[in-house]
Design a protein around this motif. Structure first.
Motif: not given
Length: 220
Positions: A59-78
């Motif tokens: 919702d925050a990204a959509n309200k900002l009318q951003a040009d790009l959205f990048l979600s930052i994560h770090h990986d694990s395993v099952p």
């Protein structure tokens, strides 16, 4: 960035929450982008439990009318891949079986084509920085975490169901920067040097996305 203080994501081999890794890297990316002239860069850190916080982030990204959205994560395993070890007197879990970054897009994003273009640039820049992508997601042993590989060169996968990739009204990409359940890679992901490498790659990808001439001519 991914996860919240209440919903911390994966726990590393040395018992550090993914949220802290995400926050440190996302802040460095924000700094680099702003230093390169992308003054409109916004770091979205939401609160609360997992699913409600995801909705708030979208919702925050959509309200900002951003040009790009990048979600930052770090990986694990099952969980089935986890092994036991002791770190600083505490029972801990690790898996040194897999390592590397991954880039994800959703084919259900309203602008999938542009999402994929940006994802390709991110993957290309990660590779140019000397990083290897995680290859396990195509394997049947990953079960419900198995995903189609869209580009064998850059490590771009589709993950269609993710809220932050599917519900955003702009091109959206998720970057798993590296594995924190892998004991060797966790130490690298903790280092300022690795954060600089990844943030430089992301910044270069944004520059090239916004002005393709940058890749050929360098800074204009």
């Amino acid at each position: 960035m991914g996860h919240t203080a209440d919903s911390e994501g994966a726990i590393s081999a040395r018992n550090v929450a993914e949220f802290l890794f995400n926050l440190r890297l996302a802040r460095r990316i924000e700094e680099k982008l702003k230093a390169e002239g992308f003054a409109g860069t916004r770091l979205l850190v939401t609160e609360g439990k997992a699913r409600p916080s995801l909705v708030r982030r979208v919702d925050a990204a959509n309200k900002l009318q951003a040009d790009l959205f990048l979600s930052i994560h770090h990986d694990s395993v099952p969980n089935s891949f986890l092994e036991n070890w002791e770190f600083e007197g505490k029972k801990s879990h690790f898996s040194d079986r897999f390592s590397g970054y991954s880039v994800f897009v959703s084919r259900d994003n309203p602008d999938f084509k542009t999402s994929l273009s940006f994802a390709e640039l991110v993957g290309k820049e990660m590779k140019a920085e000397g990083l290897q992508y995680a290859q396990q997601y195509t394997q049947a042993i990953m079960g419900r975490y198995q995903h189609p590989l869209l580009n064998r060169e850059t490590g771009v996968y589709s993950y269609d169901q993710l809220i932050v990739l599917r519900k955003t009204r702009m091109p959206a990409v998720l970057l798993e920067a590296g594995s924190i359940i892998n004991r060797d890679e966790e130490l690298k992901m903790e280092s300022p040097e690795r954060r600089d490498i990844i943030s430089s790659g992301v910044t270069a990808a944004v520059k090239e996305f916004c002005d393709p001439r940058w890749a050929i001519l360098g800074p204009l």
